[in-house]
Structures are given as structure tokens and as C-alpha cells.
Design an enzyme around this catalytic site. Structure first.
Site, PDB file in Angstrom:
ATOM      1  N   ARG A 210     -46.813  -4.479   3.230  1.00 46.01           N
ATOM      2  CA  ARG A 210     -47.643  -3.425   2.662  1.00 46.01           C
ATOM      3  C   ARG A 210     -48.977  -4.015   2.227  1.00 46.01           C
ATOM      4  O   ARG A 210     -49.016  -4.935   1.412  1.00 46.01           O
ATOM      5  CB  ARG A 210     -46.975  -2.759   1.460  1.00 46.01           C
ATOM      6  CG  ARG A 210     -47.828  -1.620   0.927  1.00 46.01           C
ATOM      7  CD  ARG A 210     -47.260  -0.922  -0.271  1.00 46.01           C
ATOM      8  NE  ARG A 210     -48.135   0.196  -0.605  1.00 46.01           N
ATOM      9  CZ  ARG A 210     -48.057   1.412  -0.065  1.00 46.01           C
ATOM     10  NH1 ARG A 210     -47.105   1.694   0.793  1.00 46.01           N
ATOM     11  NH2 ARG A 210     -48.907   2.354  -0.391  1.00 46.01           N
TER      12      ARG A 210
ATOM     13  N   GLU B 161     -39.040 -17.496 -11.657  1.00 46.78           N
ATOM     14  CA  GLU B 161     -39.654 -16.206 -11.318  1.00 46.78           C
ATOM     15  C   GLU B 161     -39.106 -15.110 -12.209  1.00 46.78           C
ATOM     16  O   GLU B 161     -39.792 -14.133 -12.505  1.00 46.78           O
ATOM     17  CB  GLU B 161     -39.393 -15.866  -9.844  1.00 46.78           C
ATOM     18  CG  GLU B 161     -40.172 -14.664  -9.327  1.00 46.78           C
ATOM     19  CD  GLU B 161     -39.671 -13.325  -9.827  1.00 46.78           C
ATOM     20  OE1 GLU B 161     -40.493 -12.470 -10.181  1.00 46.78           O
ATOM     21  OE2 GLU B 161     -38.430 -13.129  -9.885  1.00 46.78           O
ATOM     22  N   GLU B 162     -37.833 -15.276 -12.625  1.00 48.99           N
ATOM     23  CA  GLU B 162     -37.115 -14.189 -13.292  1.00 48.99           C
ATOM     24  C   GLU B 162     -37.372 -14.098 -14.783  1.00 48.99           C
ATOM     25  O   GLU B 162     -36.830 -13.220 -15.440  1.00 48.99           O
ATOM     26  CB  GLU B 162     -35.599 -14.346 -13.078  1.00 48.99           C
ATOM     27  CG  GLU B 162     -35.159 -14.314 -11.615  1.00 48.99           C
ATOM     28  CD  GLU B 162     -35.156 -12.905 -11.020  1.00 48.99           C
ATOM     29  OE1 GLU B 162     -35.513 -11.964 -11.736  1.00 48.99           O
ATOM     30  OE2 GLU B 162     -34.804 -12.779  -9.832  1.00 48.99           O
TER      31      GLU B 162
ATOM     32  N   HIS C 186     -29.879  -8.579  -7.710  1.00 52.94           N
ATOM     33  CA  HIS C 186     -29.506  -8.489  -9.133  1.00 52.94           C
ATOM     34  C   HIS C 186     -28.152  -7.805  -9.329  1.00 52.94           C
ATOM     35  O   HIS C 186     -27.920  -7.233 -10.406  1.00 52.94           O
ATOM     36  CB  HIS C 186     -30.590  -7.777  -9.973  1.00 52.94           C
ATOM     37  CG  HIS C 186     -31.855  -8.570 -10.113  1.00 52.94           C
ATOM     38  ND1 HIS C 186     -32.586  -8.628 -11.273  1.00 52.94           N
ATOM     39  CD2 HIS C 186     -32.524  -9.346  -9.230  1.00 52.94           C
ATOM     40  CE1 HIS C 186     -33.653  -9.395 -11.095  1.00 52.94           C
ATOM     41  NE2 HIS C 186     -33.634  -9.845  -9.859  1.00 52.94           N
TER      42      HIS C 186
ATOM     43  N   ASP D 260     -35.196 -20.147  -9.006  1.00 54.93           N
ATOM     44  CA  ASP D 260     -34.260 -19.859 -10.100  1.00 54.93           C
ATOM     45  C   ASP D 260     -33.227 -18.787  -9.747  1.00 54.93           C
ATOM     46  O   ASP D 260     -33.408 -17.979  -8.841  1.00 54.93           O
ATOM     47  CB  ASP D 260     -35.010 -19.437 -11.373  1.00 54.93           C
ATOM     48  CG  ASP D 260     -35.954 -18.246 -11.147  1.00 54.93           C
ATOM     49  OD1 ASP D 260     -36.529 -18.135 -10.049  1.00 54.93           O
ATOM     50  OD2 ASP D 260     -36.112 -17.422 -12.072  1.00 54.93           O
TER      51      ASP D 260
END
Ligand SMILES: [Zn+2]
Ligand SMILES: [Zn+2]
Length: 394
Positions: free
Chosen positions: A180, A139-140, A366, A81
């Protein structure tokens, strides 16, 4: 050696991956509306002779089985998306959908996973095990495509022993990646609050219940949840970015409206904090003669990279890209719906460097000027394909 073959193939298909990325970039679609994107992915999978299943409306899942005998399964995830942002870049592949832009690099993730599919299909005779390709929507946007795909069984039949996902990162130079192990990204909850009092003339406070002063107390007091109640060893963030009183110099309003975010990395504390935050705000409002309606909208959980899987995957990345090109990531208090996979399966979410300062490619995700150094697509497809076959024990 499979590594060299993957490296060669990632060079051979580079132009196609760039073309796919540019196509997707110029045709972005908002969360839960990835209709054309889904058709595009489906066509590419068909070209590779891969069967696929649709899930969560626009999502797709496909399997690639290696010819060598093995029951191992690994899932690779891409999101599809785009965001409600007007692209400011003047590039040939600029967004053609007004007000919509691939400003989080999900075009990169999707085109890369298609590239991975091509490489692994070509190399089927060279490895054993099954690769599950997950192309997910939204996802957003809450509730997050990942949660819907999981509900519809994306992690079953066959069940992957590991889920691996990647995300662009404009803070890291192209050619490098970051890992990480352990807790990596935060849970995110949205806070919607109305503080009610009794409005009136600003000159006669004794006749009113001032919701602005109540709000000031609530905002200050709530920070003690983070500074006094939260475990200092585990991060928490509480921020209010919207505070609307809407009175005037001489008008005390009836109510104040607030919006904020609460983020942390511990599910037990997250639930406890919700109760504390609500109780404190309501108690303060009540003690001052007003009232407070406090709504918490639960967002994504925190994202945890399984220690052993991440250590192993990181080692494979060093093997593929060279030690000097694999970096350590810091904790990041943003959210990502890949977290849903990480809550139910051993998962590893790593970052793909896409920065090129010499070409001015430094903008954050973004933002209207976000773009990537496209040379990163070569490492993107090659590395992910390599991580998959290594995870399968080849
Ligand atoms: Zn994003
Ligand atoms: Zn993203």
C-alpha cells in the site's frame, strides 16, 4: 540474470531458512530481552564473514557491499522480539520458553533477513551498492526498538536512501505479498484515566458525586471528537476497553478507572486531539462536581509508505513473483514501530502472505495458535534480496 540467480539461491537455502526460523520460534524472547536471539543472529552473520555492530543492547547492524562501483545504500529491517503468549500449537518447533511465543512472526522476519544476507553475500560480485541489515529489538513494546536504533544512529553512516521492511500476514495466501502506497498504519496512544467523585450509599445519590455517571457522560461525549472534530477524510479511532467502577448494587464508588486507545494517521491532528480529549473529559467531570485525571501515553507514530519508492518496489515484486501474486492492502489501524523509520526516511513496509487454509493455517497474529505456511519463506528471502538489489539500481 540476477533474478534467476536469486530464485535459485532462495531454493538452495530454503531448508536452512526453515531450520533458523524453527530454532528462533522454539526459543522466543520478550521485547528488550532478545539476548540469545541476538547471539544467534551474530553467529550467523559471522559465518557469512559479515562484520556487525550492536545497537540498542540486543540490536545488530551489518553491511553487505556489492563488488560493482556504486554509492547507493538501502536498509532492510527485521524485528526479533516475541510476545507474552503461551503457544497452543502442537508442532515440533513449539516454544520452549513458557509463556513466551513468536506470535507475530518476528522469527520469520529475522530468519528471512539472515537468508537475504546469505543470498546477497553469495552474489556480491553481481551487484553494486550497499545493503544495510537491521536486526532490531522490541517492536512490540514502547518506546519501540526502532526509535532507539534511530537515536543510536542506525540510519546514518552510511545513510540509506530507502528502508524496506516486511511483515507476515495470515490474511494473505502464502506465495503472495501486499503493498500500500501512502498512509498504511495508525499512530497509537494509550489513554489512562481516573474519574473521581465522592462515593456513598446508592440510596442517597444527593449526598454523593457519582463518578459512574460522570464516566458515562465522558465516554459518550468523547466519541464526538471522532465523529465531529476529526476530518472525515482521515481515519481516527477512540476505544475504551477497560472501565472499572468497582462499587456494588448499593454502593457508589469513589472513582472509576478507564483505559483506552486513540489512533489516527495525521501527526498534527493527533496532537490537537490529545488536547481536545483531555479538555472535554476534565470539563465534563468538573461540571458535574467531580474531577478527572487524564494521562496520554504517546505510542508509535503513523506509518507511511513513500509513494514513489512503494510504486517502484511493488513493480519489482510483480516482476519477481508475477503480477497475480502482488495484492493491494487496505489501511490498517494497528500500529508498528517501523513507522519511526517511515517518519525520517523514504520507507516501504509490505506484507508477506503466510496463510494456508488447507492446512488450517489461518490464525491471526497475537493469538496462541498463530503459525505460518513455511513455503512462504522461499518467496520471503528471494523477494527481499531482489527488492534490495533493484533498489540499488542493478
Ligand atoms: Zn505484533
Ligand atoms: Zn509484528
Amino acid at each position: 540474470m540476477i533474478k534467476e540467480k536469486i530464485q535459485q539461491l532462495s531454493k538452495d537455502i530454503f531448508n536452512d531458512v526453515v531450520a533458523n526460523r524453527r530454532h528462533l520460534h522454539s526459543h522466543p524472547e520478550l521485547s528488550f530481552h532478545e539476548v540469545e536471539t541476538s547471539v544467534f543472529v551474530a553467529n550467523k552473520l559471522e559465518e557469512l564473514g559479515l562484520e556487525y555492530h550492536k545497537m540498542a543492547d540486543t540490536g545488530l547492524v551489518a553491511l553487505i557491499k556489492g563488488d560493482k562501483p556504486s554509492n547507493q545504500v538501502v536498509a532492510l529491517r527485521a524485528d526479533m522480539d516475541a510476545l507474552p503468549i503461551t503457544e497452543a500449537n502442537d508442532v515440533p518447533y513449539k516454544s520452549q520458553n513458557p509463556g513466551v511465543m513468536h506470535a507475530c512472526g518476528h522469527d520469520v522476519h529475522t530468519s528471512s533477513l539472515l537468508g537475504v544476507a546469505k543470498i546477497l553475500t553469495d552474489l556480491k560480485s553481481e551487484f553494486g551498492g550497499t545493503i544495510k541489515l537491521i536486526f532490531q529489538p522490541a517492536e512490540e513494546k514502547l518506546p519501540g526498538g526502532a526509535s532507539l536504533m534511530i537515536k543510536e544512529g542506525v540510519l546514518e553512516n552510511p545513510k540509506p536512501a530507502a528502508v524496506i521492511g516486511q511483515h507476515v500476514m495470515p490474511l494473505i495466501d502464502a506465495g503472495k505479498v501486499g503493498f500500500r502506497a501512502g498512509k498504511y498504519m495508525a499512530s497509537t496512544d494509550e489513554l489512562y484515566v481516573t474519574v473521581r467523585g465522592k462515593g456513598g450509599h446508592g440510596a442517597q445519590p444527593q449526598q454523593n458525586v457519582d463518578p459512574v455517571i460522570i464516566t458515562a457522560h465522558i465516554l459518550t461525549a468523547l466519541q464526538t471528537i471522532v465523529s465531529r472534530s476529526a476530518d472525515p477524510k482521515s481515519p481516527s479511532v477512540l476505544s475504551f476497553g477497560k472501565v472499572i467502577a468497582n462499587g456494588a448494587t448499593n454502593v457508589i464508588p469513589n472513582e472509576v478507572y478507564l483505559e483506552g486507545t486513540f489512533r489516527t494517521m495525521d501527526e498534527k491532528w493527533r496532537s490537537e486531539a490529545h488536547i481536545k480529549i483531555k479538555k472535554m473529559a476534565e470539563g465534563i467531570a468538573e461540571s458535574m462536581g467531580g474531577s478527572c485525571e487524564f494521562n496520554i501515553m504517546r505510542g508509535y507514530p503513523f506509518l507511511i509508505n513513500e509513494e514513489k519508492l512503494t510504486a517502484r518496489t511493488r513493480g519489482h515484486a510483480e516482476d519477481y513473483l508475477g503480477k497475480e501474486n502482488v495484492l493491494d492492502l487496505d489501511i490498517w489501524m494497528a500500529a508498528e514501530d517501523f513507522a519511526y523509520y517511515s517518519q525520517v526516511a523514504d520507507s516501504c513496509f509490505y506484507r508477506l502472505g503466510t496463510r494456508n487454509e488447507s492446512r488450517g493455517i489461518t490464525s491471526s497474529v497475537h493469538t496462541p495458535t498463530f503459525d505460518i505456511e513455511e513455503s512462504a519463506l522461499e518467496q520471503s528471502v528471494g523477494l527481499m534480496a531482489y527488492l534490495a538489489v533493484k533498489q540499488l539500481g542493478n
